[in-house]
Motif scaffolding. Structure first.
Motif, PDB file in Angstrom:
ATOM      1  N   ALA A  17      -1.524   7.384   6.219  1.00 17.59           N
ATOM      2  CA  ALA A  17      -2.714   8.050   6.776  1.00 17.59           C
ATOM      3  C   ALA A  17      -3.916   7.119   6.682  1.00 17.59           C
ATOM      4  O   ALA A  17      -3.894   6.133   5.958  1.00 17.59           O
ATOM      5  N   PHE A  18      -4.979   7.445   7.410  1.00 21.73           N
ATOM      6  CA  PHE A  18      -6.184   6.630   7.260  1.00 21.73           C
ATOM      7  C   PHE A  18      -7.025   7.212   6.134  1.00 21.73           C
ATOM      8  O   PHE A  18      -6.856   8.362   5.728  1.00 21.73           O
ATOM      9  N   ASN A  65      -4.264  -0.811  -9.898  1.00 22.08           N
ATOM     10  CA  ASN A  65      -3.928  -0.447 -11.276  1.00 22.08           C
ATOM     11  C   ASN A  65      -2.408  -0.349 -11.452  1.00 22.08           C
ATOM     12  O   ASN A  65      -1.860  -0.787 -12.470  1.00 22.08           O
ATOM     13  N   VAL A  70     -10.947   7.630   4.747  1.00 20.40           N
ATOM     14  CA  VAL A  70     -12.378   7.516   5.041  1.00 20.40           C
ATOM     15  C   VAL A  70     -13.057   6.764   3.892  1.00 20.40           C
ATOM     16  O   VAL A  70     -12.471   6.621   2.811  1.00 20.40           O
ATOM     17  N   LYS A 103      -7.985   1.187  -5.760  1.00 17.16           N
ATOM     18  CA  LYS A 103      -7.999   1.101  -7.222  1.00 17.16           C
ATOM     19  C   LYS A 103      -6.668   1.618  -7.784  1.00 17.16           C
ATOM     20  O   LYS A 103      -6.102   1.020  -8.718  1.00 17.16           O
ATOM     21  N   SER A 104      -6.183   2.705  -7.214  1.00 18.67           N
ATOM     22  CA  SER A 104      -4.928   3.289  -7.655  1.00 18.67           C
ATOM     23  C   SER A 104      -3.783   2.286  -7.493  1.00 18.67           C
ATOM     24  O   SER A 104      -2.965   2.078  -8.397  1.00 18.67           O
ATOM     25  N   GLU A 149     -10.824   4.560  -3.910  1.00 20.09           N
ATOM     26  CA  GLU A 149      -9.948   5.188  -4.898  1.00 20.09           C
ATOM     27  C   GLU A 149      -8.483   4.811  -4.639  1.00 20.09           C
ATOM     28  O   GLU A 149      -7.733   4.548  -5.578  1.00 20.09           O
ATOM     29  N   ALA A 150      -8.102   4.774  -3.340  1.00 18.51           N
ATOM     30  CA  ALA A 150      -6.719   4.427  -3.006  1.00 18.51           C
ATOM     31  C   ALA A 150      -6.415   2.985  -3.425  1.00 18.51           C
ATOM     32  O   ALA A 150      -5.347   2.687  -3.966  1.00 18.51           O
ATOM     33  N   GLY A 172       0.825  -1.213   0.000  1.00 18.82           N
ATOM     34  CA  GLY A 172       0.000   0.000   0.000  1.00 18.82           C
ATOM     35  C   GLY A 172       0.854   1.255   0.000  1.00 18.82           C
ATOM     36  O   GLY A 172       0.525   2.246  -0.652  1.00 18.82           O
ATOM     37  N   ILE A 217     -15.020   7.479   1.680  1.00 18.74           N
ATOM     38  CA  ILE A 217     -15.130   8.176   0.392  1.00 18.74           C
ATOM     39  C   ILE A 217     -13.802   8.173  -0.379  1.00 18.74           C
ATOM     40  O   ILE A 217     -13.753   8.525  -1.554  1.00 18.74           O
ATOM     41  N   LEU A 218     -12.703   7.729   0.280  1.00 16.02           N
ATOM     42  CA  LEU A 218     -11.400   7.711  -0.389  1.00 16.02           C
ATOM     43  C   LEU A 218     -10.746   6.331  -0.493  1.00 16.02           C
ATOM     44  O   LEU A 218      -9.887   6.108  -1.349  1.00 16.02           O
TER      45      LEU A 218
END
Lengths: 392, 98
Positions: A212-213, A228, A215, A224-225, A221-222, A99, A217-218
């Motif tokens: 960082a943590f 990918n 939420v 998927k990033s 996206e993190a 990560g 809503i993010l």
């Protein structure tokens, strides 16, 4: 030592030699059978001044991987090694390494998991860390342990990649076997492996928030990033294998073929049993059977294209798993292979076998039996678990 | 991570390598006030301006108003009620969030 002539060396020590030639900055590790010789040798090298690195003798594998996170985030070339229960203990930290995109290289001497206690080789530990987001490469002998460890640093640390890399060697069958192999000179390795530069190293003058943590809503996206990015490393991994071939004359590929031309039946293996499977293929070819072997070298990112291409002309594909998924589909490798082929209009019948658990040897007759029995059960399309070499 | 986009507009392509955050102090943008089910209100007739509510507030969101009384920043106040519990003079009342 003459590095251009063949030398006899244990697989674990060959991996340690590759790590020394890679001139790592930090080794943080905890000994566990059958990986111990790797880090034992590295500790010896550091103590003798053969390797200028910080050796951190941590109190557990969880701490080993945590220390590796810190050193890699600081921009240090970092190595560790583990096996079996040790890999399980560092499990949660493995996700952090990928990560955070930290290119730690880890040797894993694949081992069975308790219970019952077994220190011997199989792939139960590997399969439990399948989804941790690491690049995972399988070596099948000592030469490959050496070569692919060097490739691991080059792949992981590239700015287009920046992912941690596991180099898998089968416990005992590779880790403890002395084999003839070719090493490389320091200047050859230096020309192959540029210094590591992380784009966001821990640096008081350029502070960033790491780990960082996120939420709800993010987080999606993190992930998927990251997914990918891992998927996108495929071309570069092949590029590094090609560059290594120019240096050493030894060419690796994400999926490797052995006598697959005109084959109606293909065996599929990962790791050290590939060499016995090759012997079985030779014997079957001598009898006029059209049998070949596919070896998955790159387990993650999964080589979908190469696999589909490799099996498109065979009628039967026989997959060996050295791991059991209790009450699940017959073997993780077999399930993934089947999933990869499901969308194909032209695909072989697939038979899965489970064997080689907890260090159980499989010999040529077992592979010939898998081919013969595999042709029957693949045509039937059953989902029952077929175990090879089990009594009763 | 893109500094000035709203969270709901950040795409996966906007996420920095390793999900690092390169701008400092953006935890302040995170609204914790919408966790609140009860809301503290101050009775200025009872308040002695001692400030124990501000000292105990775990969110650090209680501050002076112009007259030296205290009030909560409802963008962050989670409604935990610690201020009301600690107040010497029972000047703070927890009431339902509307």
């Amino acid at each position: 030592m003459n590095k251009t002539a063949m030398t006899g060396m244990e697989g674990s020590l060959a991996m340690a030699e590759a790590v020394r030639l890679a001139n790592v900055d930090v080794v943080a590790a905890y000994p566990i059978t059958p990986q111990t010789h790797i880090v034992e040798r590295l500790a010896e090298m550091v103590a003798n001044g053969e390797l200028n690195a910080a050796y951190i003798p941590v109190e557990s594998e969880h701490s080993a991987m945590s220390a590796c996170l810190g050193s890699s985030a600081a921009g240090a070339r970092t190595f560790t090694a583990t096996a079996g229960q040790g890999l399980e203990l560092m499990h949660e930290v493995l996700y952090v390494a990928s990560g955070l995109r930290l290119p730690i290289v880890m040797g894993v001497a694949n081992r069975a998991l308790s219970c019952p206690l077994s220190v011997w080789g199989d792939h139960s530990d590997v399969m439990s860390v399948r989804d941790t987001g690491w690049i995972q490469i399988f070596a099948e002998n000592g030469q490959q342990a050496f070569d692919l460890t060097l490739c691991g640093f080059r792949i992981g640390e590239n700015e287009k990649v920046l992912f941690p890399v596991m180099v898998h060697i089968d416990g005992f069958h590779v880790s403890h076997v002395v084999e003839p192999l070719y090493l490389l000179e320091q200047k050859q390795v230096d020309s192959f492996l540029p210094p590591f530069k992380h784009p966001f190293p821990l640096d008081p003058d350029n502070p960033v928030t790491v780990g960082a943590f996120a939420v709800p809503i993010l987080y999606t996206e993190a992930r998927k990033s990251m997914e990918n990015a891992l998927r996108s490393t495929r071309p570069f991994i092949s590029y590094v294998f090609d560059e290594f071939a120019k240096l050493s004359g030894r060419q690796y590929k994400p999926v490797e073929h052995y006598r697959t031309e005109d084959a109606d039946t293909l065996l599929l293996t990962m790791g050290s049993y590939s060499e016995i499977a090759m012997e079985a293929v030779d014997q079957l070819r001598d009898c006029g059977e059209k049998v070949g072997l596919i070896r998955i070298r790159l387990w993650r990112p999964f080589p979908f294209g190469e696999l589909r291409q490799a099996v498109e002309n065979c009628q039967t594909l026989v997959v060996l798993d050295r791991c059991i998924s209790p009450a699940g589909p017959p073997g993780p490798v077999c399930s993934e292979v089947k999933a990869a082929l499901y969308s194909q209009k032209k695909r072989p019948n697939v038979a899965g076998f489970i064997g080689g658990l907890g260090g159980r040897d499989l010999y040529v007759p077992e592979f010939i039996q898998m081919v013969e029995r595999g042709r029957v059960i693949a045509a039937q399309g059953g989902e029952e678990i077929e175990m090879i070499g089990v009594r009763g | 991570m893109s500094a000035r986009k709203k969270d709901s507009e950040i795409t996966w392509q906007d996420i920095d390598l390793g999900a690092v955050i390169r701008t400092a102090g953006n935890a302040a943008e995170y609204k914790t006030g919408d966790w609140r089910s009860e809301k503290p209100t101050w009775n200025k007739d009872r308040c002695i301006k001692c400030g124990i509510c501000a000292l105990f507030c775990p969110e650090g969101c209680i501050h002076h108003d112009k007259e030296g009384y205290f009030e909560a920043d409802y963008y962050y106040c989670k409604g935990c009620g610690i201020c009301a519990r600690e107040c010497w003079t029972q000047a703070i009342t927890m009431g339902p969030e509307e």
